[in-house]
Enzyme design. Structure first.
Site, PDB file in Angstrom:
ATOM      1  N   TRP A   1       1.137  -1.293   0.319  1.00  0.00           N
ATOM      2  CA  TRP A   1      -0.158  -0.131  -0.370  1.00  0.00           C
ATOM      3  C   TRP A   1       0.935   1.337   0.037  1.00  0.00           C
ATOM      4  CZ3 TRP A   1      -0.126   4.053   3.613  1.00  0.00           C
ATOM      5  CH2 TRP A   1      -1.575   4.715   3.778  1.00  0.00           C
ATOM      6  N   HIS A   2       2.341   1.393   0.411  1.00  0.00           N
ATOM      7  CA  HIS A   2       2.802   2.639   1.226  1.00  0.00           C
ATOM      8  C   HIS A   2       3.716   2.624  -0.508  1.00  0.00           C
ATOM      9  CE1 HIS A   2       2.930   1.419   4.903  1.00  0.00           C
ATOM     10  NE2 HIS A   2       3.372   3.104   5.275  1.00  0.00           N
ATOM     11  N   GLY A   3       3.795   1.327  -1.617  1.00  0.00           N
ATOM     12  CA  GLY A   3       4.744   1.636  -2.829  1.00  0.00           C
ATOM     13  C   GLY A   3       4.435   0.845  -3.142  1.00  0.00           C
TER      14      GLY A   3
END
Lengths: 89, 480
Positions: free
Chosen positions: B330-332
């Site tokens: 989700w962060h990247g």
């Protein structure tokens, strides 16, 4: 250390805070003082914007603010802090 | 439009005045005004993506209504459709390039041609946040926790409400909508809390995070072969402080701004680096995200058959592992973020196994506790988190591994100066502003006359502007 059950508690239910009228006055006073304290810095930021309509409007608005800030002596604090820390930006 | 800029200051003054004037006059006019302001706020980054936000809004609203009207209990297909829709858009805009590059690497290794076209897709800012928000809204409607918003306009305002639009906190509809429908009843504002949050957030971002980024973190992570030993260790500590100050700073400003508009948002951080366990860390770090993962992903995974795993502990560990892998992603869109998530899942599972083992060895008696033990636990947890940050911040596994390896080199330092040391210590201590620890300050501030309040906030802001490095870099979490 406090527990985490208090995180995000709505303090207004406890009667904390102040009326909206008083808040609005505080916000307007903040903008006035912040403008006067930082007039020169605001003008510098406005001049650093990309050329265009936004740049022109911001500079036009910031110029009188910077003038008042400088001539009223209220910009003194920021100028001296910056001079002491960075030798003037 | 970044929070700590002149543009936002002007924008907020107009919104603040319009918000309270229109709310007293006519609620429909207020709704249109707030939606227009929020869309304008979003358009400042890229107006082309406003269409995407509107598409998210319309589709999710009508699917939630369809789900609500489909019977009692609601039919599952609507929520599944909504989740597929949200994940599809998120996948296309955020992960397409990542999956194609990964597929190319696999195909290259196997010696077969890759059929997928490599195209560059710009990342719409805040897409991860508003996708997650939309999914939690749909699930909450499906579970009967909330009813759908009363109109498309109401839902559009919830989705686009500008303080939380681009980088959270992820505000749930169950928290927002009741406040939204009763907003005209708000007659008191906790200005002390709002001012402290906004000023604290500006200080964390503009002074600490910006200074550490430019003078410690970026040099170490950008040119790691030029540094050794202590410099690298300081760079990693610096990143831990920078990311906390950067992200909690943003959250604090968002919560403070919402508070001035009459909305109460829950806090997103609570002294994360004082956690005595990794489990506790996740109760204190990015709380709106960690609770989202727990409520909508972990519990769902835990209730699935998961290949017939019968033992609750094994199910628990597998669910944690998948949850954190996806949380990392989700962060990247990069394998380094997956690695970060995997490390956290290992920490959590390892911690639970070790705790159980130690209790069993002690014959069921609880583990010993005391100030020194807690201090040791905090140090250990902080360093484990720092190890995970190395991969979070590094461009690749190799870079991250090399960086860790170079810590054992020479212990001479070129980056440790008095301002850097001060920024590290002060940045670490800013955690103590989290939660309700500043209640006496808030109460004292609320008792001041309005003119004095404005004067005091302007004075503190002047200090922040004067001591902070010139120019504001984007918030780290904007890229997520």
């Amino acid at each position: 250390m406090k527990d985490m059950s208090d995180i995000g508690a709505d303090r207004r239910e406890l009667g904390c805070g102040q009326s909206i009228r008083r808040t609005a006055l505080a916000v307007l006073c903040f903008y006035l003082f912040a403008g006067l304290f930082n007039g020169a810095g605001i003008l510098r930021d406005a001049e650093a914007l990309e050329f265009g309509k936004q740049h022109d409007v911001c500079v036009a608005l910031a110029q009188p603010l910077a003038f008042i800030s400088q001539h009223s002596g209220l910009g003194w604090l920021r100028e001296h802090l910056e001079a002491a820390l960075y030798g003037g930006k | 439009m970044l929070f700590p800029t002149l543009g936002f200051a002007v924008f907020f003054l107009i919104v603040f005045c319009g918000h309270w004037l229109l709310l007293r006059w006519q609620k429909m006019a207020w709704k249109i005004f707030i939606l227009a302001a929020s869309w304008l706020f979003y358009s400042f980054w890229n107006w082309r993506f406003l269409g995407l936000l509107i598409l998210y809004t319309v589709v999710n609203y009508y699917l939630s209504v369809a789900s609500f009207r489909s019977g009692d209990p609601p039919k599952r297909r609507w929520v599944v459709l909504a989740i597929v829709f949200n994940l599809l858009l998120l996948g296309i805009f955020k992960y397409y390039g990542f999956f194609v590059v990964s597929a190319y690497q696999v195909c290259h290794a196997l010696g077969v041609p890759c059929p997928l076209p490599l195209i560059f897709i710009a990342l719409p800012i805040g897409i991860s946040f508003f996708s997650f928000q939309a999914m939690s809204y749909m699930v909450d409607v499906h579970r009967g926790i909330i009813q759908p918003a009363q109109s498309l306009l109401d839902f559009a305002i919830y989705k686009a409400f500008f303080p939380q639009l681009v980088a959270g906190p992820i505000i749930r509809a169950a928290h927002y909508l009741p406040q939204f429908y009763d907003i005209e009843k708000v007659n008191r504002i906790d200005v002390g809390r709002a001012a402290t949050l906004i000023l604290g957030g500006l200080f964390k971002k503009m002074v600490i995070a910006s200074y550490l980024a430019g003078n410690l973190v970026d040099p170490v992570f950008g040119k790691s072969d030029a540094f050794h030993g202590l410099d690298i260790l300081l760079g990693i500590y610096g990143y831990a402080v920078q990311i906390y100050c950067d992200f909690s700073g943003y959250s604090d400003i968002a919560i403070g701004v919402a508070q001035l508009l009459g909305f109460n948002f829950p806090e997103n951080f609570n002294m994360p680096y004082m956690a005595t366990s990794c489990r506790e860390f996740w109760h204190r770090w990015h709380i709106s995200f960690s609770t989202w993962l727990r409520d909508y992903l972990f519990f769902s995974l835990y209730s699935l058959p998961l290949g017939g795993l019968r033992f609750s502990a094994a199910r628990n560990y597998v669910s944690i592992f998948i949850t954190f892998l996806l949380g990392g992603l989700w962060h990247g869109a990069a394998w380094t973020f997956v690695m970060w998530g995997a490390l956290h899942s290992v920490y959590l599972a390892g911690e639970a196994i070790l705790e159980g083992l130690l209790i069993r060895l002690r014959g069921g008696r609880p583990l010993p506790d005391g100030p020194w033990i807690r201090c040791g636990q905090r140090l250990l947890v902080f360093h484990l988190i720092c190890v995970s940050y190395v991969f979070f911040r590094s461009p690749s596994f190799t870079e991250g591994g090399l960086l860790m390896w170079r810590i054992v080199g020479s212990w001479s330092t070129t980056l440790l100066t008095l301002p850097v040391a001060l920024a590290l210590v002060v940045g670490f201590l800013t955690q103590f502003m989290d939660g309700t620890r500043l209640t006496p300050v808030w109460n004292g501030f609320n008792r001041l006359p309005a003119v004095a309040q404005g004067f005091l906030v302007a004075l503190v802001l002047t200090f922040i502007l004067a001591i902070g490095p010139q120019g504001v870099s984007p918030f780290i979490y904007f890229q997520f």
